[in-house]
Design a protein around this motif. Sequence first.
Motif, PDB file in Angstrom:
ATOM      1  N   ARG A 138       0.825  -1.218   0.000  1.00  0.00           N
ATOM      2  CA  ARG A 138       0.000   0.000   0.000  1.00  0.00           C
ATOM      3  C   ARG A 138       0.851   1.258   0.000  1.00  0.00           C
ATOM      4  O   ARG A 138       0.498   2.257  -0.626  1.00  0.00           O
ATOM      5  CB  ARG A 138      -0.935  -0.010   1.221  1.00  0.00           C
ATOM      6  CG  ARG A 138      -1.882   1.178   1.288  1.00  0.00           C
ATOM      7  CD  ARG A 138      -2.785   1.084   2.510  1.00  0.00           C
ATOM      8  NE  ARG A 138      -2.017   1.116   3.732  1.00  0.00           N
ATOM      9  CZ  ARG A 138      -1.639   2.238   4.349  1.00  0.00           C
ATOM     10  NH1 ARG A 138      -1.949   3.414   3.811  1.00  0.00           N
ATOM     11  NH2 ARG A 138      -0.961   2.199   5.478  1.00  0.00           N
ATOM     12  N   THR A 139       1.959   1.244   0.695  1.00  0.00           N
ATOM     13  CA  THR A 139       2.803   2.435   0.790  1.00  0.00           C
ATOM     14  C   THR A 139       3.848   2.512  -0.320  1.00  0.00           C
ATOM     15  O   THR A 139       4.665   3.433  -0.347  1.00  0.00           O
ATOM     16  CB  THR A 139       3.524   2.459   2.152  1.00  0.00           C
ATOM     17  OG1 THR A 139       4.285   1.256   2.298  1.00  0.00           O
ATOM     18  CG2 THR A 139       2.523   2.584   3.289  1.00  0.00           C
ATOM     19  N   GLY A 140       3.857   1.532  -1.214  1.00  0.00           N
ATOM     20  CA  GLY A 140       4.847   1.517  -2.278  1.00  0.00           C
ATOM     21  C   GLY A 140       4.437   2.360  -3.474  1.00  0.00           C
ATOM     22  O   GLY A 140       3.364   2.963  -3.513  1.00  0.00           O
ATOM     23  N   HIS A 141       5.324   2.369  -4.473  1.00  0.00           N
ATOM     24  CA  HIS A 141       5.089   3.176  -5.669  1.00  0.00           C
ATOM     25  C   HIS A 141       4.747   2.354  -6.904  1.00  0.00           C
ATOM     26  O   HIS A 141       4.403   2.939  -7.938  1.00  0.00           O
ATOM     27  CB  HIS A 141       6.329   4.035  -5.984  1.00  0.00           C
ATOM     28  CG  HIS A 141       6.568   5.125  -4.991  1.00  0.00           C
ATOM     29  ND1 HIS A 141       7.355   4.963  -3.871  1.00  0.00           N
ATOM     30  CD2 HIS A 141       6.115   6.406  -4.936  1.00  0.00           C
ATOM     31  CE1 HIS A 141       7.388   6.084  -3.170  1.00  0.00           C
ATOM     32  NE2 HIS A 141       6.640   6.981  -3.797  1.00  0.00           N
ATOM     33  N   GLY A 142       4.875   1.040  -6.808  1.00  0.00           N
ATOM     34  CA  GLY A 142       4.606   0.249  -7.999  1.00  0.00           C
ATOM     35  C   GLY A 142       4.505  -1.238  -7.726  1.00  0.00           C
ATOM     36  O   GLY A 142       4.337  -1.686  -6.584  1.00  0.00           O
ATOM     37  N   HIS A 143       4.650  -2.004  -8.784  1.00  0.00           N
ATOM     38  CA  HIS A 143       4.484  -3.458  -8.789  1.00  0.00           C
ATOM     39  C   HIS A 143       5.857  -4.106  -8.646  1.00  0.00           C
ATOM     40  O   HIS A 143       6.753  -3.873  -9.452  1.00  0.00           O
ATOM     41  CB  HIS A 143       3.823  -3.869 -10.113  1.00  0.00           C
ATOM     42  CG  HIS A 143       3.283  -5.249 -10.115  1.00  0.00           C
ATOM     43  ND1 HIS A 143       4.009  -6.335 -10.558  1.00  0.00           N
ATOM     44  CD2 HIS A 143       2.083  -5.745  -9.723  1.00  0.00           C
ATOM     45  CE1 HIS A 143       3.277  -7.431 -10.457  1.00  0.00           C
ATOM     46  NE2 HIS A 143       2.096  -7.095  -9.960  1.00  0.00           N
ATOM     47  N   MET A 144       6.088  -4.896  -7.593  1.00  0.00           N
ATOM     48  CA  MET A 144       7.402  -5.486  -7.334  1.00  0.00           C
ATOM     49  C   MET A 144       7.750  -6.543  -8.381  1.00  0.00           C
ATOM     50  O   MET A 144       6.897  -7.363  -8.756  1.00  0.00           O
ATOM     51  CB  MET A 144       7.452  -6.084  -5.925  1.00  0.00           C
ATOM     52  CG  MET A 144       7.540  -5.034  -4.827  1.00  0.00           C
ATOM     53  SD  MET A 144       8.006  -5.710  -3.214  1.00  0.00           S
ATOM     54  CE  MET A 144       6.541  -6.662  -2.819  1.00  0.00           C
ATOM     55  N   THR A 145       9.008  -6.503  -8.824  1.00  0.00           N
ATOM     56  CA  THR A 145       9.473  -7.442  -9.859  1.00  0.00           C
ATOM     57  C   THR A 145      10.124  -8.681  -9.274  1.00  0.00           C
ATOM     58  O   THR A 145      10.440  -9.635 -10.013  1.00  0.00           O
ATOM     59  CB  THR A 145      10.492  -6.744 -10.774  1.00  0.00           C
ATOM     60  OG1 THR A 145      11.645  -6.356  -9.998  1.00  0.00           O
ATOM     61  CG2 THR A 145       9.860  -5.514 -11.433  1.00  0.00           C
ATOM     62  N   GLY A 146      10.394  -8.700  -7.980  1.00  0.00           N
ATOM     63  CA  GLY A 146      11.059  -9.831  -7.348  1.00  0.00           C
ATOM     64  C   GLY A 146      12.563  -9.707  -7.319  1.00  0.00           C
ATOM     65  O   GLY A 146      13.262 -10.663  -6.953  1.00  0.00           O
ATOM     66  N   VAL A 147      13.107  -8.523  -7.680  1.00  0.00           N
ATOM     67  CA  VAL A 147      14.550  -8.295  -7.713  1.00  0.00           C
ATOM     68  C   VAL A 147      14.920  -7.316  -6.607  1.00  0.00           C
ATOM     69  O   VAL A 147      14.250  -6.293  -6.416  1.00  0.00           O
ATOM     70  CB  VAL A 147      14.990  -7.746  -9.083  1.00  0.00           C
ATOM     71  CG1 VAL A 147      16.484  -7.431  -9.085  1.00  0.00           C
ATOM     72  CG2 VAL A 147      14.642  -8.742 -10.180  1.00  0.00           C
ATOM     73  N   CYS A 148      16.021  -7.605  -5.914  1.00  0.00           N
ATOM     74  CA  CYS A 148      16.535  -6.711  -4.880  1.00  0.00           C
ATOM     75  C   CYS A 148      17.680  -5.906  -5.476  1.00  0.00           C
ATOM     76  O   CYS A 148      18.664  -6.479  -5.966  1.00  0.00           O
ATOM     77  CB  CYS A 148      17.005  -7.511  -3.664  1.00  0.00           C
ATOM     78  SG  CYS A 148      17.670  -6.495  -2.317  1.00  0.00           S
ATOM     79  N   ASP A 149      17.554  -4.578  -5.439  1.00  0.00           N
ATOM     80  CA  ASP A 149      18.593  -3.711  -5.980  1.00  0.00           C
ATOM     81  C   ASP A 149      19.750  -3.638  -4.987  1.00  0.00           C
ATOM     82  O   ASP A 149      19.580  -3.208  -3.841  1.00  0.00           O
ATOM     83  CB  ASP A 149      18.033  -2.318  -6.246  1.00  0.00           C
ATOM     84  CG  ASP A 149      19.025  -1.414  -6.950  1.00  0.00           C
ATOM     85  OD1 ASP A 149      19.131  -1.507  -8.179  1.00  0.00           O
ATOM     86  OD2 ASP A 149      19.682  -0.613  -6.238  1.00  0.00           O
ATOM     87  N   ASN A 150      20.941  -4.048  -5.435  1.00  0.00           N
ATOM     88  CA  ASN A 150      22.089  -4.119  -4.534  1.00  0.00           C
ATOM     89  C   ASN A 150      22.578  -2.733  -4.117  1.00  0.00           C
ATOM     90  O   ASN A 150      23.152  -2.574  -3.037  1.00  0.00           O
ATOM     91  CB  ASN A 150      23.222  -4.898  -5.202  1.00  0.00           C
ATOM     92  CG  ASN A 150      22.866  -6.363  -5.398  1.00  0.00           C
ATOM     93  OD1 ASN A 150      22.178  -6.953  -4.562  1.00  0.00           O
ATOM     94  ND2 ASN A 150      23.333  -6.961  -6.501  1.00  0.00           N
ATOM     95  N   ALA A 151      22.405  -1.736  -4.958  1.00  0.00           N
ATOM     96  CA  ALA A 151      22.911  -0.390  -4.648  1.00  0.00           C
ATOM     97  C   ALA A 151      22.118   0.265  -3.530  1.00  0.00           C
ATOM     98  O   ALA A 151      22.677   0.906  -2.633  1.00  0.00           O
ATOM     99  CB  ALA A 151      22.898   0.474  -5.898  1.00  0.00           C
ATOM    100  N   THR A 152      20.809   0.152  -3.574  1.00  0.00           N
ATOM    101  CA  THR A 152      19.951   0.825  -2.577  1.00  0.00           C
ATOM    102  C   THR A 152      19.424  -0.119  -1.508  1.00  0.00           C
ATOM    103  O   THR A 152      18.878   0.335  -0.505  1.00  0.00           O
ATOM    104  CB  THR A 152      18.745   1.468  -3.292  1.00  0.00           C
ATOM    105  OG1 THR A 152      17.987   0.442  -3.954  1.00  0.00           O
ATOM    106  CG2 THR A 152      19.214   2.502  -4.314  1.00  0.00           C
ATOM    107  N   LYS A 153      19.594  -1.445  -1.742  1.00  0.00           N
ATOM    108  CA  LYS A 153      19.058  -2.466  -0.848  1.00  0.00           C
ATOM    109  C   LYS A 153      17.548  -2.313  -0.662  1.00  0.00           C
ATOM    110  O   LYS A 153      17.007  -2.462   0.423  1.00  0.00           O
ATOM    111  CB  LYS A 153      19.760  -2.395   0.527  1.00  0.00           C
ATOM    112  CG  LYS A 153      21.232  -2.803   0.484  1.00  0.00           C
ATOM    113  CD  LYS A 153      21.412  -4.232  -0.015  1.00  0.00           C
ATOM    114  CE  LYS A 153      22.886  -4.626  -0.046  1.00  0.00           C
ATOM    115  NZ  LYS A 153      23.082  -6.010  -0.553  1.00  0.00           N
ATOM    116  N   THR A 154      16.885  -1.975  -1.767  1.00  0.00           N
ATOM    117  CA  THR A 154      15.427  -1.913  -1.786  1.00  0.00           C
ATOM    118  C   THR A 154      14.921  -2.742  -2.961  1.00  0.00           C
ATOM    119  O   THR A 154      15.658  -2.993  -3.927  1.00  0.00           O
ATOM    120  CB  THR A 154      14.926  -0.461  -1.922  1.00  0.00           C
ATOM    121  OG1 THR A 154      15.458   0.100  -3.119  1.00  0.00           O
ATOM    122  CG2 THR A 154      15.331   0.379  -0.721  1.00  0.00           C
ATOM    123  N   CYS A 155      13.652  -3.124  -2.893  1.00  0.00           N
ATOM    124  CA  CYS A 155      13.068  -3.944  -3.950  1.00  0.00           C
ATOM    125  C   CYS A 155      12.846  -3.124  -5.212  1.00  0.00           C
ATOM    126  O   CYS A 155      12.494  -1.934  -5.149  1.00  0.00           O
ATOM    127  CB  CYS A 155      11.748  -4.541  -3.486  1.00  0.00           C
ATOM    128  SG  CYS A 155      11.907  -5.726  -2.119  1.00  0.00           S
TER     129      CYS A 155
END
Length: 425
Positions: A138-155
């Motif tokens: 609910r608090t996110g901005h979009g549809h999660m792809t299932g990948v974790c971004d290593n640079a920001t450590k966010t989905c």
Amino acid sequence: MKCQITNALSDFFFEYETPRQVLVRNRRVGVVCRLIQLGVLAYIIGWVFIYEKGYQSTDTAVSSVFTKMKGVGYTNVTGEERVWDVADYVFPPQGDSSFVVMTNYIITEGQKMGKCPELPGKHNCSSDADCEGGSFKRTGHGHMTGVCDNATKTCEVLAWCPVENDHNIPDPPLLKSAENYTLFIKNSVTFPIFGVTRSNLVEGIDATYINKCLHNTRDSPLCPIFRLGDIVKESGFNFETIAKVGGAIGIVVDWTCNFDVDVKYCKPTYNFHGLYGNPSETDKARASVGYNFRYAKHYMEDKVPKRTLLKVFGIRIDIIVQSLARKFDIIPTLTAIGSGVGIFGVATVVCDLVLLYLLPKREFYKNMKFKYTDTHGQHDSESLGLDTSSVYFASEAKTRPGQDTARSNDPDSEAGSTETEESKK
């Protein structure tokens, strides 16, 4: 039988019955009665007629409101100068009775549909296993792809990229110049029962006056042009505080009119109220602060659809028309008088209770107020062919040997209404 029916109809149509009254000479009861009657009279005159105006009928108005904002805003954010006009800072632009004036904003430019990491602090992850692909929060901005971004450590999410960062609200507000914007209110009301139509552009308010006037509660109370900073001040808020995070203000146009006088005296008054939040509250004590919404401007760049997203903080203005018109009407006048006369009966009820149950001579007053008859004795006398009135008067004569014949034969004479020396004791 026919004669009995005729007599009954004759008695019904041609006879009048009136209740019997007993005159009681008692100072205390008399004072209580007059005090109660005086209180009822004060209630009828003071409350019903003067305060509530019970002699008038009432009507509420059918109204319409048009608004127009004027003013130009200027911003200089990181060296980028920009001028904001009415088409940029008023939502919606149709001039309705409820609208928002933008006073602060967070802008995210050049967004396009794609895949990008979430903001730090939202959907944190250490591996792809922490990001559930195909879901969203609910608090996110979009549809999660299932990948974790290593640079920001966010989905990573499928969304308008880059995602909006609204953590830091500009302070002071970017459009602080909105304090000098002006609002023009045009209001028309119709009272259908009385057939009267009025406008807030009353007598004496012409084009020349409007071009130079500015509303002031004391000096120009009828001017329909309002400075936004004055509206905020009159509602009890601080402009810089409400401009930063937004809020809601109500402008009440009050039409309280008396059509027993000339219609030209029917004029509006303006009142200002802070609708959202209490100015005395501390922002930290509230779960949600201010008023904001998001607005996007879409465009094409190199055949790629893009948008500029604005999170708008603004002052929501709600214009509320309140009306009540009165005019003399004989029907409510008679109704008020009739109900008032009925309330006078309270004095009689209270005085009867005092006489019959509280005073020492209550038994004497009961005998004066009520007549008691023995229906069984009367029936036996009639069955024997005796004259019941003669029997009654004869018994009265025996019990009062000291009275003359005329007084003893009349049960309703003054002798029956006079308090004897024995009863006084």
